[in-house]
Design an enzyme around this catalytic site. Structure first.
Site, mmCIF file in Angstrom:
data_model
loop_
_atom_site.group_PDB
_atom_site.id
_atom_site.type_symbol
_atom_site.label_atom_id
_atom_site.label_comp_id
_atom_site.label_asym_id
_atom_site.label_seq_id
_atom_site.Cartn_x
_atom_site.Cartn_y
_atom_site.Cartn_z
ATOM 1 N N HIS A 125 34.410 39.442 33.924
ATOM 2 C CA HIS A 125 34.920 39.325 35.353
ATOM 3 C C HIS A 125 33.380 39.615 36.275
ATOM 4 O O HIS A 125 33.112 38.850 36.920
ATOM 5 C CB HIS A 125 36.045 39.908 35.854
ATOM 6 C CG HIS A 125 36.434 39.647 37.237
ATOM 7 N ND1 HIS A 125 37.156 38.518 37.610
ATOM 8 C CD2 HIS A 125 36.025 40.056 38.379
ATOM 9 C CE1 HIS A 125 37.593 38.361 38.992
ATOM 10 N NE2 HIS A 125 36.723 39.467 39.413
ATOM 11 N N GLU A 126 33.121 41.116 36.180
ATOM 12 C CA GLU A 126 32.097 41.457 37.180
ATOM 13 C C GLU A 126 30.710 40.462 36.897
ATOM 14 O O GLU A 126 29.945 40.345 37.893
ATOM 15 C CB GLU A 126 31.770 42.791 37.172
ATOM 16 C CG GLU A 126 33.123 43.694 37.685
ATOM 17 C CD GLU A 126 33.428 43.435 39.106
ATOM 18 O OE1 GLU A 126 32.709 42.894 39.787
ATOM 19 O OE2 GLU A 126 34.686 43.292 39.460
ATOM 20 N N HIS A 129 30.553 37.459 38.916
ATOM 21 C CA HIS A 129 30.070 37.719 40.200
ATOM 22 C C HIS A 129 28.669 37.831 40.426
ATOM 23 O O HIS A 129 27.865 37.196 41.064
ATOM 24 C CB HIS A 129 30.878 38.847 40.684
ATOM 25 C CG HIS A 129 32.033 38.731 41.137
ATOM 26 N ND1 HIS A 129 32.805 37.717 41.488
ATOM 27 C CD2 HIS A 129 33.269 39.828 40.966
ATOM 28 C CE1 HIS A 129 34.118 37.761 41.958
ATOM 29 N NE2 HIS A 129 34.488 39.073 41.485
ATOM 30 N N HIS A 135 35.980 33.905 43.121
ATOM 31 C CA HIS A 135 37.196 33.913 42.448
ATOM 32 C C HIS A 135 37.888 32.459 41.810
ATOM 33 O O HIS A 135 37.471 31.606 42.860
ATOM 34 C CB HIS A 135 38.283 34.745 43.355
ATOM 35 C CG HIS A 135 38.128 36.081 42.911
ATOM 36 N ND1 HIS A 135 38.368 37.001 44.127
ATOM 37 C CD2 HIS A 135 37.428 36.916 42.045
ATOM 38 C CE1 HIS A 135 37.886 38.335 43.584
ATOM 39 N NE2 HIS A 135 37.319 38.280 42.372
HETATM 40 N N1 TQI Z 1 36.979 44.463 42.312
HETATM 41 C C1 TQI Z 1 37.128 43.320 43.009
HETATM 42 C C2 TQI Z 1 36.525 42.098 42.165
HETATM 43 O O1 TQI Z 1 35.746 42.151 41.516
HETATM 44 C C3 TQI Z 1 35.947 43.521 44.233
HETATM 45 C C4 TQI Z 1 35.880 42.205 45.291
HETATM 46 C C5 TQI Z 1 36.985 41.960 45.848
HETATM 47 C C6 TQI Z 1 35.418 40.940 45.211
HETATM 48 N N2 TQI Z 1 36.907 40.733 46.603
HETATM 49 C C7 TQI Z 1 35.639 40.266 45.873
HETATM 50 C C8 TQI Z 1 33.944 40.789 44.385
HETATM 51 C C9 TQI Z 1 34.923 39.121 46.443
HETATM 52 C C10 TQI Z 1 33.437 39.596 44.864
HETATM 53 C C11 TQI Z 1 34.006 38.802 45.590
HETATM 54 O O2 TQI Z 1 37.327 41.062 42.268
HETATM 55 S S1 TQI Z 1 38.201 44.932 41.569
HETATM 56 C C12 TQI Z 1 39.512 42.229 38.920
HETATM 57 C C13 TQI Z 1 40.419 41.113 39.049
HETATM 58 C C14 TQI Z 1 38.468 43.877 40.318
HETATM 59 C C15 TQI Z 1 39.304 42.949 40.058
HETATM 60 O O3 TQI Z 1 38.119 46.191 41.201
HETATM 61 O O4 TQI Z 1 39.528 44.774 42.335
HETATM 62 C C16 TQI Z 1 38.903 42.275 37.945
HETATM 63 C C17 TQI Z 1 37.674 44.075 38.929
HETATM 64 F F1 TQI Z 1 40.151 39.818 38.954
HETATM 65 F F2 TQI Z 1 41.425 41.281 37.802
HETATM 66 F F3 TQI Z 1 41.478 41.201 40.240
HETATM 67 C C18 TQI Z 1 37.725 43.375 38.006
HETATM 68 CL CL1 TQI Z 1 38.846 41.679 36.601
HETATM 69 ZN ZN ZN Z 2 36.306 39.721 41.372
#
Ligand code: TQI
Ligand code: ZN
Ligand code: ZN
Length: 168
Positions: A125-126, A129, A135
């Site tokens: 996922h990261e 990004h 998303h």
């Molecule tokens: N971290 C968030 C994410 O990676 C950070 C974030 C929030 C973000 N809003 C964003 C990054 C907008 C980019 C753009 O989404 S998390 C998931 C998922 C996170 C969340 O720690 O909440 C995953 C990390 F998608 F499941 F919600 C990994 Cl897979």
């Molecule tokens: Zn994300």
């Protein structure tokens, strides 16, 4: 449906062969490093991008580190669960993971603690990004903004592939 960051940032054409490195102070095992290698390979398989591990953290395009709490970039981690990791849009390359999580690297997720999070799922996922994907509204997508503890989701969905191939 997939999305991009505002202004649609991406790695430019002359930077298709990207390097990555791990924060030396984390002292990660080869087993942990291998999880990231597999996660990068999933994106490399569907793009013209390549990802190569290098020793020099300073010189790498993508810099991976585990940090707990405040780690100096204005986005402190919050302990167990909540925010698990964050990565910044291209060409930043910062990839930080919350050192307070119970990361699962191998083995049976069902026998892991209830708060355990599958490392490869978060890494895939990261990296999305890091490459410029925001998303997605498609639930099967890797970029769908929900993850459940003790769940493994590492395969790119058609929506992820379409999105990244529009960018590269
Ligand atoms: N971290 C968030 C994410 O990676 C950070 C974030 C929030 C973000 N809003 C964003 C990054 C907008 C980019 C753009 O989404 S998390 C998931 C998922 C996170 C969340 O720690 O909440 C995953 C990390 F998608 F499941 F919600 C990994 Cl897979
Ligand atoms: Zn994300
Ligand atoms: Zn950070």
């Amino acid at each position: 449906h997939y999305s991009f960051f505002p202004g649609r940032p991406r790695w430019p054409d002359h930077r298709r062969d990207l390097t990555y490195a791990f924060a030396p102070e984390n002292g990660l095992t080869d087993e942990v490093k291998g999880v990231f290698t597999r996660a990068f390979a999933r994106w490399a398989a569907v793009t013209p991008l390549t990802f190569t591990a290098v020793e020099s953290f300073r010189a790498a395009d993508i810099r991976i580190g585990f940090y707990a709490g405040d780690h100096g970039d204005g986005e402190p981690f919050d302990g167990v669960l909540g925010t698990l990791a964050h990565a910044f849009s291209p060409p930043s390359g910062h990839f930080h993971l919350d050192g307070d999580e119970s990361w699962v690297v191998t083995g049976d997720l069902r026998s892991a603690p209830v708060t355990a999070i599958d490392l490869e799922s978060v890494a895939v996922h990261e990296i999305g990004h890091l490459l410029g994907l925001g998303h997605s509204s498609v639930e099967e997508s890797i970029m769908f903004p929900t993850i459940t503890s003790r769940t493994r989701k590492v395969d790119l969905a058609v929506d992820d592939v379409t999105g990244i191939q529009e960018l590269y």
